[in-house]
Enzyme design. Structure first.
Site, PDB file in Angstrom:
ATOM      1  N   HIS A 116     -24.433 -26.441  -7.443  1.00 35.92           N
ATOM      2  CA  HIS A 116     -25.606 -26.853  -8.223  1.00 35.92           C
ATOM      3  C   HIS A 116     -25.411 -26.531  -9.703  1.00 35.92           C
ATOM      4  CE1 HIS A 116     -29.923 -27.534  -9.033  1.00 35.92           C
ATOM      5  NE2 HIS A 116     -29.782 -26.521  -9.881  1.00 35.92           N
ATOM      6  N   GLU A 117     -25.049 -25.283  -9.982  1.00 41.84           N
ATOM      7  CA  GLU A 117     -24.879 -24.875 -11.376  1.00 41.84           C
ATOM      8  C   GLU A 117     -23.662 -25.559 -12.006  1.00 41.84           C
ATOM      9  OE1 GLU A 117     -27.231 -23.473 -12.741  1.00 41.84           O
ATOM     10  OE2 GLU A 117     -28.338 -22.643 -11.029  1.00 41.84           O
TER      11      GLU A 117
ATOM     12  N   HIS B  79     -24.749 -28.736 -13.630  1.00 41.75           N
ATOM     13  CA  HIS B  79     -25.275 -28.550 -14.986  1.00 41.75           C
ATOM     14  C   HIS B  79     -24.139 -28.303 -15.977  1.00 41.75           C
ATOM     15  CE1 HIS B  79     -29.358 -28.543 -13.619  1.00 41.75           C
ATOM     16  NE2 HIS B  79     -29.254 -27.409 -12.944  1.00 41.75           N
TER      17      HIS B  79
END
Length: 459
Positions: free
Chosen positions: A21-22, A25
Protein backbone atom coordinates in the site's frame (compact mmCIF):
# COMPACT_ATOMS: atom_id res chain seq x y z
CA UNK A 1 1.57 -21.92 20.92
CA UNK A 2 -1.70 -21.62 18.97
CA UNK A 3 -1.89 -17.86 19.49
CA UNK A 4 1.70 -17.45 18.28
CA UNK A 5 0.84 -19.14 14.97
CA UNK A 6 -2.24 -16.93 14.55
CA UNK A 7 -0.25 -13.81 15.48
CA UNK A 8 2.58 -14.68 13.08
CA UNK A 9 0.10 -15.05 10.20
CA UNK A 10 -1.61 -11.77 11.06
CA UNK A 11 1.67 -9.84 11.25
CA UNK A 12 2.98 -11.34 8.01
CA UNK A 13 -0.26 -10.54 6.18
CA UNK A 14 -0.54 -6.98 7.52
CA UNK A 15 3.15 -6.24 6.95
CA UNK A 16 2.87 -7.39 3.33
CA UNK A 17 -0.31 -5.38 2.70
CA UNK A 18 1.00 -2.24 4.39
CA UNK A 19 4.25 -2.50 2.42
CA UNK A 20 2.51 -2.72 -0.96
CA UNK A 21 0.00 0.00 0.00
CA UNK A 22 2.66 2.50 1.04
CA UNK A 23 4.81 1.48 -1.93
CA UNK A 24 1.93 2.61 -4.16
CA UNK A 25 2.14 6.10 -2.62
CA UNK A 26 5.95 6.12 -2.78
CA UNK A 27 6.23 5.13 -6.44
CA UNK A 28 3.59 7.65 -7.54
CA UNK A 29 5.23 10.43 -5.51
CA UNK A 30 8.70 9.71 -6.89
CA UNK A 31 7.33 9.50 -10.43
CA UNK A 32 6.04 13.07 -10.13
CA UNK A 33 9.32 14.31 -8.61
CA UNK A 34 8.17 14.60 -5.02
CA UNK A 35 10.67 14.02 -2.23
CA UNK A 36 9.81 11.06 -0.02
CA UNK A 37 11.46 11.54 3.38
CA UNK A 38 10.46 8.26 5.05
CA UNK A 39 8.87 4.91 4.18
CA UNK A 40 7.90 2.91 7.29
CA UNK A 41 6.25 -0.44 7.86
CA UNK A 42 4.71 -0.15 11.32
CA UNK A 43 4.48 2.86 13.61
CA UNK A 44 7.26 4.23 15.88
CA UNK A 45 9.41 3.49 17.78
CA UNK A 46 11.74 2.61 14.93
CA UNK A 47 13.46 -0.80 15.09
CA UNK A 48 15.68 -0.74 12.00
CA UNK A 49 16.24 1.54 9.03
CA UNK A 50 18.52 2.40 6.14
CA UNK A 51 18.74 5.39 3.82
CA UNK A 52 18.80 5.39 0.03
CA UNK A 53 18.86 8.77 -1.66
CA UNK A 54 16.49 11.18 0.06
CA UNK A 55 14.37 8.39 1.60
CA UNK A 56 14.78 6.55 4.89
CA UNK A 57 13.28 3.04 4.80
CA UNK A 58 12.26 1.77 8.25
CA UNK A 59 10.66 -1.10 10.12
CA UNK A 60 8.94 0.11 13.28
CA UNK A 61 7.71 -1.60 16.44
CA UNK A 62 3.92 -1.31 16.17
CA UNK A 63 2.93 -3.57 13.23
CA UNK A 64 -0.61 -2.28 12.76
CA UNK A 65 -0.05 0.01 9.82
CA UNK A 66 2.61 2.12 8.18
CA UNK A 67 3.17 5.42 6.44
CA UNK A 68 5.05 7.33 3.77
CA UNK A 69 6.20 10.85 4.68
CA UNK A 70 6.16 13.04 1.58
CA UNK A 71 7.71 16.52 1.83
CA UNK A 72 5.16 19.32 1.91
CA UNK A 73 2.18 17.15 2.79
CA UNK A 74 -0.01 17.52 5.86
CA UNK A 75 -0.09 13.99 7.25
CA UNK A 76 0.10 12.01 10.50
CA UNK A 77 3.34 13.78 11.50
CA UNK A 78 1.57 17.20 11.57
CA UNK A 79 4.90 18.85 10.78
CA UNK A 80 3.55 22.42 10.90
CA UNK A 81 7.03 23.96 11.12
CA UNK A 82 7.94 22.64 7.68
CA UNK A 83 4.59 23.78 6.30
CA UNK A 84 5.32 27.37 7.43
CA UNK A 85 8.33 27.51 5.11
CA UNK A 86 7.99 28.67 1.47
CA UNK A 87 6.90 25.82 -0.87
CA UNK A 88 9.71 24.00 -2.66
CA UNK A 89 9.47 22.49 -6.17
CA UNK A 90 9.93 18.93 -4.85
CA UNK A 91 7.13 19.22 -2.29
CA UNK A 92 3.70 17.62 -2.45
CA UNK A 93 1.94 20.99 -2.04
CA UNK A 94 3.79 22.47 -5.03
CA UNK A 95 2.50 19.91 -7.52
CA UNK A 96 -0.73 20.16 -9.55
CA UNK A 97 -3.86 18.84 -7.81
CA UNK A 98 -4.29 15.99 -10.32
CA UNK A 99 -0.78 14.70 -9.54
CA UNK A 100 -1.44 14.91 -5.80
CA UNK A 101 -4.71 13.03 -6.34
CA UNK A 102 -2.92 10.20 -8.16
CA UNK A 103 -0.37 9.97 -5.34
CA UNK A 104 -3.14 9.64 -2.74
CA UNK A 105 -4.93 7.01 -4.83
CA UNK A 106 -1.70 5.08 -5.40
CA UNK A 107 -1.96 2.91 -2.27
CA UNK A 108 -5.62 2.15 -2.84
CA UNK A 109 -5.05 1.16 -6.48
CA UNK A 110 -2.14 -1.11 -5.55
CA UNK A 111 -4.21 -2.84 -2.84
CA UNK A 112 -6.99 -3.53 -5.36
CA UNK A 113 -4.47 -4.88 -7.88
CA UNK A 114 -2.79 -7.07 -5.24
CA UNK A 115 -6.18 -8.42 -4.11
CA UNK A 116 -7.09 -9.30 -7.70
CA UNK A 117 -3.70 -10.94 -8.33
CA UNK A 118 -4.05 -13.04 -5.16
CA UNK A 119 -7.47 -14.34 -6.23
CA UNK A 120 -6.20 -15.03 -9.75
CA UNK A 121 -3.28 -16.98 -8.25
CA UNK A 122 -5.55 -18.96 -5.91
CA UNK A 123 -7.85 -19.82 -8.81
CA UNK A 124 -4.96 -20.91 -11.04
CA UNK A 125 -2.87 -22.86 -8.52
CA UNK A 126 -5.60 -24.39 -6.35
CA UNK A 127 -8.66 -24.58 -8.58
CA UNK A 128 -11.91 -25.44 -6.82
CA UNK A 129 -13.27 -28.41 -4.93
CA UNK A 130 -17.06 -28.43 -4.72
CA UNK A 131 -19.57 -30.63 -2.92
CA UNK A 132 -22.60 -31.45 -5.07
CA UNK A 133 -25.86 -30.40 -3.46
CA UNK A 134 -27.82 -33.24 -5.08
CA UNK A 135 -25.59 -35.87 -3.44
CA UNK A 136 -26.20 -34.31 -0.03
CA UNK A 137 -29.95 -34.39 -0.62
CA UNK A 138 -29.78 -38.02 -1.75
CA UNK A 139 -27.88 -38.87 1.42
CA UNK A 140 -30.57 -37.58 3.74
CA UNK A 141 -30.34 -33.80 3.56
CA UNK A 142 -28.70 -31.65 6.20
CA UNK A 143 -28.05 -31.92 9.90
CA UNK A 144 -29.30 -28.57 11.19
CA UNK A 145 -27.68 -26.86 14.18
CA UNK A 146 -29.25 -24.28 16.53
CA UNK A 147 -28.45 -21.30 14.29
CA UNK A 148 -30.12 -23.02 11.33
CA UNK A 149 -33.11 -23.93 13.51
CA UNK A 150 -33.53 -20.27 14.47
CA UNK A 151 -34.48 -19.38 10.89
CA UNK A 152 -36.80 -22.38 10.49
CA UNK A 153 -34.59 -25.13 9.02
CA UNK A 154 -34.95 -28.70 10.34
CA UNK A 155 -32.68 -31.73 10.26
CA UNK A 156 -33.44 -33.76 7.15
CA UNK A 157 -34.33 -30.71 5.05
CA UNK A 158 -33.13 -30.87 1.46
CA UNK A 159 -32.20 -27.40 0.22
CA UNK A 160 -33.24 -27.30 -3.44
CA UNK A 161 -33.16 -23.58 -4.33
CA UNK A 162 -31.54 -20.34 -3.21
CA UNK A 163 -33.50 -17.12 -3.74
CA UNK A 164 -35.89 -19.09 -5.94
CA UNK A 165 -33.12 -20.30 -8.28
CA UNK A 166 -31.59 -23.71 -8.82
CA UNK A 167 -28.03 -24.16 -7.60
CA UNK A 168 -25.43 -26.88 -7.86
CA UNK A 169 -22.93 -26.74 -5.02
CA UNK A 170 -22.96 -26.81 -1.21
CA UNK A 171 -20.72 -23.72 -1.16
CA UNK A 172 -23.51 -21.64 -2.74
CA UNK A 173 -25.51 -21.96 0.51
CA UNK A 174 -22.81 -20.24 2.55
CA UNK A 175 -21.36 -17.63 0.21
CA UNK A 176 -21.53 -13.93 1.06
CA UNK A 177 -23.81 -13.08 -1.86
CA UNK A 178 -26.42 -15.50 -0.52
CA UNK A 179 -26.14 -14.39 3.10
CA UNK A 180 -26.28 -10.68 2.15
CA UNK A 181 -28.97 -10.98 -0.51
CA UNK A 182 -32.01 -8.73 -0.13
CA UNK A 183 -35.16 -10.72 0.70
CA UNK A 184 -33.12 -13.91 0.38
CA UNK A 185 -34.53 -17.38 1.04
CA UNK A 186 -33.76 -21.10 1.02
CA UNK A 187 -36.31 -23.37 -0.61
CA UNK A 188 -36.33 -26.73 1.15
CA UNK A 189 -38.04 -30.03 0.48
CA UNK A 190 -39.55 -31.41 3.69
CA UNK A 191 -41.94 -34.36 3.90
CA UNK A 192 -42.52 -34.21 0.15
CA UNK A 193 -43.40 -30.49 0.14
CA UNK A 194 -41.40 -27.40 -0.82
CA UNK A 195 -41.14 -24.58 1.74
CA UNK A 196 -39.48 -21.17 1.53
CA UNK A 197 -37.32 -20.29 4.53
CA UNK A 198 -36.53 -16.53 4.59
CA UNK A 199 -32.93 -15.47 5.32
CA UNK A 200 -33.12 -12.66 7.92
CA UNK A 201 -31.27 -9.43 7.09
CA UNK A 202 -29.06 -9.86 10.18
CA UNK A 203 -28.50 -13.61 9.75
CA UNK A 204 -24.89 -13.10 8.68
CA UNK A 205 -24.11 -11.97 12.24
CA UNK A 206 -25.12 -15.35 13.67
CA UNK A 207 -23.50 -17.19 10.78
CA UNK A 208 -20.19 -15.37 11.34
CA UNK A 209 -20.25 -16.16 15.06
CA UNK A 210 -20.66 -19.87 14.22
CA UNK A 211 -17.69 -20.11 11.81
CA UNK A 212 -15.50 -21.70 14.48
CA UNK A 213 -18.16 -24.45 14.68
CA UNK A 214 -19.89 -24.78 11.28
CA UNK A 215 -22.25 -27.45 12.68
CA UNK A 216 -24.04 -24.66 14.51
CA UNK A 217 -25.67 -23.85 11.15
CA UNK A 218 -25.59 -26.81 8.76
CA UNK A 219 -23.53 -29.95 8.40
CA UNK A 220 -23.74 -33.24 6.55
CA UNK A 221 -25.76 -36.13 7.99
CA UNK A 222 -23.25 -38.88 8.66
CA UNK A 223 -23.82 -42.64 8.83
CA UNK A 224 -23.70 -43.91 12.46
CA UNK A 225 -20.34 -45.69 12.27
CA UNK A 226 -18.61 -46.14 15.63
CA UNK A 227 -15.13 -44.62 15.68
CA UNK A 228 -14.26 -45.33 19.31
CA UNK A 229 -15.63 -47.26 22.30
CA UNK A 230 -14.96 -45.87 25.77
CA UNK A 231 -13.31 -48.38 28.15
CA UNK A 232 -15.58 -49.47 30.99
CA UNK A 233 -18.70 -48.12 29.31
CA UNK A 234 -22.06 -49.72 28.53
CA UNK A 235 -20.94 -49.96 24.90
CA UNK A 236 -17.89 -52.00 25.85
CA UNK A 237 -19.98 -54.28 28.08
CA UNK A 238 -22.37 -54.88 25.17
CA UNK A 239 -19.51 -55.78 22.84
CA UNK A 240 -19.70 -52.81 20.46
CA UNK A 241 -16.54 -52.22 18.41
CA UNK A 242 -14.98 -49.49 16.34
CA UNK A 243 -16.17 -49.87 12.75
CA UNK A 244 -19.64 -51.13 13.68
CA UNK A 245 -22.44 -49.35 11.84
CA UNK A 246 -25.52 -48.96 14.05
CA UNK A 247 -28.71 -49.93 12.22
CA UNK A 248 -31.19 -50.15 15.10
CA UNK A 249 -31.50 -48.85 18.69
CA UNK A 250 -34.23 -50.15 21.05
CA UNK A 251 -36.28 -51.22 18.04
CA UNK A 252 -35.98 -47.90 16.17
CA UNK A 253 -34.24 -48.02 12.75
CA UNK A 254 -31.11 -45.87 12.56
CA UNK A 255 -29.70 -44.35 9.37
CA UNK A 256 -27.83 -41.27 10.60
CA UNK A 257 -25.60 -40.16 13.46
CA UNK A 258 -28.14 -37.62 14.72
CA UNK A 259 -30.73 -40.41 15.12
CA UNK A 260 -28.49 -42.50 17.37
CA UNK A 261 -27.75 -39.38 19.43
CA UNK A 262 -31.49 -38.92 20.05
CA UNK A 263 -32.00 -42.60 20.83
CA UNK A 264 -29.15 -42.61 23.35
CA UNK A 265 -30.67 -39.57 25.05
CA UNK A 266 -34.02 -41.40 25.20
CA UNK A 267 -32.33 -44.53 26.65
CA UNK A 268 -30.63 -42.51 29.37
CA UNK A 269 -33.88 -40.72 30.19
CA UNK A 270 -35.85 -43.98 30.39
CA UNK A 271 -33.23 -45.56 32.63
CA UNK A 272 -32.97 -42.60 34.99
CA UNK A 273 -36.77 -42.43 35.28
CA UNK A 274 -36.95 -46.18 35.96
CA UNK A 275 -39.02 -46.97 32.86
CA UNK A 276 -36.42 -49.28 31.33
CA UNK A 277 -32.89 -50.43 32.02
CA UNK A 278 -32.43 -52.43 28.83
CA UNK A 279 -30.26 -51.16 26.02
CA UNK A 280 -30.72 -52.99 22.71
CA UNK A 281 -28.45 -52.18 19.78
CA UNK A 282 -28.20 -53.83 16.38
CA UNK A 283 -25.15 -53.22 14.22
CA UNK A 284 -23.81 -54.15 10.84
CA UNK A 285 -20.39 -55.71 11.35
CA UNK A 286 -18.43 -56.83 8.30
CA UNK A 287 -21.65 -57.31 6.34
CA UNK A 288 -23.49 -59.28 9.05
CA UNK A 289 -26.10 -57.95 11.47
CA UNK A 290 -25.29 -58.45 15.15
CA UNK A 291 -27.83 -57.81 17.92
CA UNK A 292 -26.65 -56.87 21.44
CA UNK A 293 -28.30 -56.07 24.77
CA UNK A 294 -27.10 -54.75 28.11
CA UNK A 295 -28.50 -53.70 31.46
CA UNK A 296 -28.05 -49.95 31.89
CA UNK A 297 -28.78 -50.03 35.63
CA UNK A 298 -25.18 -50.14 36.83
CA UNK A 299 -24.12 -47.43 34.35
CA UNK A 300 -26.66 -44.70 35.16
CA UNK A 301 -24.07 -42.32 36.53
CA UNK A 302 -22.33 -42.18 33.17
CA UNK A 303 -25.52 -40.92 31.47
CA UNK A 304 -24.11 -42.06 28.13
CA UNK A 305 -23.60 -45.15 26.03
CA UNK A 306 -19.85 -44.63 25.70
CA UNK A 307 -19.34 -44.44 21.94
CA UNK A 308 -17.84 -41.86 19.63
CA UNK A 309 -19.54 -41.86 16.24
CA UNK A 310 -17.42 -40.93 13.22
CA UNK A 311 -18.24 -37.40 12.06
CA UNK A 312 -16.23 -37.45 8.81
CA UNK A 313 -17.81 -38.22 5.41
CA UNK A 314 -17.24 -41.73 4.08
CA UNK A 315 -14.84 -42.30 1.20
CA UNK A 316 -17.78 -43.46 -0.91
CA UNK A 317 -19.66 -40.21 -0.28
CA UNK A 318 -16.60 -38.08 -1.06
CA UNK A 319 -16.05 -39.99 -4.29
CA UNK A 320 -19.65 -39.36 -5.36
CA UNK A 321 -20.08 -35.82 -4.07
CA UNK A 322 -16.78 -34.04 -4.68
CA UNK A 323 -16.20 -32.25 -7.95
CA UNK A 324 -12.70 -30.99 -8.63
CA UNK A 325 -12.27 -28.15 -11.15
CA UNK A 326 -8.94 -26.81 -12.42
CA UNK A 327 -8.36 -23.69 -14.52
CA UNK A 328 -5.76 -22.57 -17.02
CA UNK A 329 -4.09 -19.18 -16.62
CA UNK A 330 -6.31 -17.53 -19.24
CA UNK A 331 -9.45 -18.82 -17.48
CA UNK A 332 -8.12 -17.81 -14.06
CA UNK A 333 -7.67 -14.14 -14.91
CA UNK A 334 -11.35 -13.18 -15.47
CA UNK A 335 -12.61 -15.69 -12.89
CA UNK A 336 -10.16 -14.56 -10.18
CA UNK A 337 -10.93 -10.91 -10.97
CA UNK A 338 -14.66 -11.58 -10.70
CA UNK A 339 -14.18 -13.32 -7.35
CA UNK A 340 -12.10 -10.43 -6.03
CA UNK A 341 -14.75 -7.87 -6.94
CA UNK A 342 -17.54 -10.12 -5.63
CA UNK A 343 -15.72 -10.26 -2.32
CA UNK A 344 -15.25 -6.48 -2.33
CA UNK A 345 -18.93 -5.91 -3.21
CA UNK A 346 -20.06 -8.22 -0.40
CA UNK A 347 -17.95 -6.34 2.15
CA UNK A 348 -19.26 -2.99 0.90
CA UNK A 349 -22.83 -4.30 1.25
CA UNK A 350 -22.12 -5.51 4.78
CA UNK A 351 -20.58 -2.12 5.66
CA UNK A 352 -23.65 -0.37 4.27
CA UNK A 353 -25.91 -2.49 6.47
CA UNK A 354 -23.81 -1.60 9.50
CA UNK A 355 -24.08 2.13 8.68
CA UNK A 356 -27.86 1.89 8.22
CA UNK A 357 -28.27 -0.09 11.44
CA UNK A 358 -29.46 -3.30 9.78
CA UNK A 359 -26.40 -5.10 11.16
CA UNK A 360 -24.91 -4.62 14.60
CA UNK A 361 -21.51 -2.89 14.50
CA UNK A 362 -20.53 -4.74 17.66
CA UNK A 363 -21.22 -8.15 16.11
CA UNK A 364 -20.12 -7.41 12.54
CA UNK A 365 -16.86 -5.50 12.93
CA UNK A 366 -13.65 -7.34 13.76
CA UNK A 367 -10.23 -5.87 14.45
CA UNK A 368 -6.76 -7.37 14.67
CA UNK A 369 -7.72 -9.92 17.35
CA UNK A 370 -10.74 -11.12 15.38
CA UNK A 371 -8.73 -11.30 12.17
CA UNK A 372 -5.96 -13.17 13.98
CA UNK A 373 -8.51 -15.77 15.08
CA UNK A 374 -9.75 -16.12 11.50
CA UNK A 375 -6.28 -17.19 10.34
CA UNK A 376 -6.56 -20.26 12.56
CA UNK A 377 -4.07 -22.06 14.77
CA UNK A 378 -2.55 -24.06 11.91
CA UNK A 379 -0.55 -22.58 9.07
CA UNK A 380 -2.67 -23.11 5.98
CA UNK A 381 -1.27 -21.22 2.98
CA UNK A 382 -4.52 -21.41 1.00
CA UNK A 383 -6.43 -19.84 3.89
CA UNK A 384 -3.60 -17.35 4.53
CA UNK A 385 -3.62 -16.02 0.97
CA UNK A 386 -7.43 -16.03 0.75
CA UNK A 387 -7.68 -13.89 3.89
CA UNK A 388 -4.80 -11.68 2.72
CA UNK A 389 -6.59 -11.13 -0.60
CA UNK A 390 -9.78 -10.19 1.21
CA UNK A 391 -7.91 -7.88 3.59
CA UNK A 392 -6.18 -6.16 0.67
CA UNK A 393 -9.53 -5.33 -0.91
CA UNK A 394 -11.07 -4.28 2.42
CA UNK A 395 -8.03 -2.08 3.13
CA UNK A 396 -8.50 -0.38 -0.25
CA UNK A 397 -12.18 0.26 0.45
CA UNK A 398 -11.65 1.50 4.03
CA UNK A 399 -8.86 3.83 2.92
CA UNK A 400 -11.16 5.34 0.30
CA UNK A 401 -13.68 6.45 2.94
CA UNK A 402 -13.82 10.28 3.04
CA UNK A 403 -12.37 10.55 6.53
CA UNK A 404 -9.52 13.03 7.17
CA UNK A 405 -6.29 11.18 8.08
CA UNK A 406 -7.23 8.41 5.62
CA UNK A 407 -6.34 8.50 1.94
CA UNK A 408 -10.02 9.06 1.21
CA UNK A 409 -9.95 12.31 3.19
CA UNK A 410 -7.12 13.64 1.02
CA UNK A 411 -8.95 12.44 -2.09
CA UNK A 412 -12.07 14.30 -0.96
CA UNK A 413 -10.23 17.60 -0.45
CA UNK A 414 -8.24 17.23 -3.68
CA UNK A 415 -11.41 16.46 -5.63
CA UNK A 416 -12.94 19.65 -4.19
CA UNK A 417 -9.84 21.59 -5.23
CA UNK A 418 -9.94 20.24 -8.80
CA UNK A 419 -13.67 20.95 -9.20
CA UNK A 420 -13.78 24.36 -7.48
CA UNK A 421 -10.22 25.40 -8.41
CA UNK A 422 -9.86 26.61 -4.82
CA UNK A 423 -7.36 24.99 -2.51
CA UNK A 424 -8.39 24.55 1.17
CA UNK A 425 -6.07 26.43 3.51
CA UNK A 426 -3.21 24.63 5.23
CA UNK A 427 -4.79 25.54 8.58
CA UNK A 428 -8.07 23.91 7.57
CA UNK A 429 -6.28 20.78 6.36
CA UNK A 430 -4.26 20.62 9.57
CA UNK A 431 -7.39 20.87 11.71
CA UNK A 432 -9.19 18.27 9.59
CA UNK A 433 -6.19 15.93 9.97
CA UNK A 434 -6.31 16.28 13.77
CA UNK A 435 -10.06 15.61 13.89
CA UNK A 436 -9.65 12.60 11.62
CA UNK A 437 -6.85 11.19 13.76
CA UNK A 438 -8.95 11.55 16.91
CA UNK A 439 -11.86 9.82 15.20
CA UNK A 440 -9.63 6.95 14.02
CA UNK A 441 -8.09 6.62 17.49
CA UNK A 442 -11.56 6.36 19.05
CA UNK A 443 -12.55 3.82 16.37
CA UNK A 444 -9.46 1.72 17.09
CA UNK A 445 -10.24 1.72 20.83
CA UNK A 446 -13.80 0.55 20.06
CA UNK A 447 -12.59 -2.18 17.69
CA UNK A 448 -9.98 -3.52 20.13
CA UNK A 449 -12.46 -3.45 23.01
CA UNK A 450 -15.07 -5.14 20.84
CA UNK A 451 -12.59 -7.88 19.87
CA UNK A 452 -11.79 -8.54 23.52
CA UNK A 453 -15.48 -8.64 24.49
CA UNK A 454 -16.22 -11.14 21.68
CA UNK A 455 -13.28 -13.32 22.71
CA UNK A 456 -14.36 -13.56 26.36
CA UNK A 457 -18.09 -13.81 25.66
CA UNK A 458 -19.44 -17.21 24.57
CA UNK A 459 -21.18 -17.28 21.16
Amino acid sequence: MDWMIMLAQLLLSLSFLVAVHEMGHLLAAKYFGMRVEQFSIGFPPKLWSFRKGDTEYAISAIPLGGYVKISGMIDESLDTEAMNQPPQPWEFRSKPAWQRLIVMLGGIVVNVIVGILIFIGLTFFLGDTYILKDEINKSGGFLVGPIGEQIGLKTGDQIVKINGKEFKYLQDIFNMETLLSTNGSYTVERDGKELDIPIPADFIENFSSSKSNPGQFLSLRMAPVIAQVQPGSVAEKMGLRAGDRIVEANGAPIQYKDQIDKQVQAMVKDSLSGNSDTVAIKVNRAGAEVAMKADFKNFRRQKMLGILVDSTPSEDFIKRAEERVTYGLIESIPLGTKRAFSMLTANVKAFGRVITGKLSAQKSISGPLGIMKAFGNQWDWARFWTLTGVLSLVLAFMNLLPIPALDGGHVMFLSYEIISRRKPSDKFLETAQKVGMLFLLALMVFIFANDIIKMVTPD
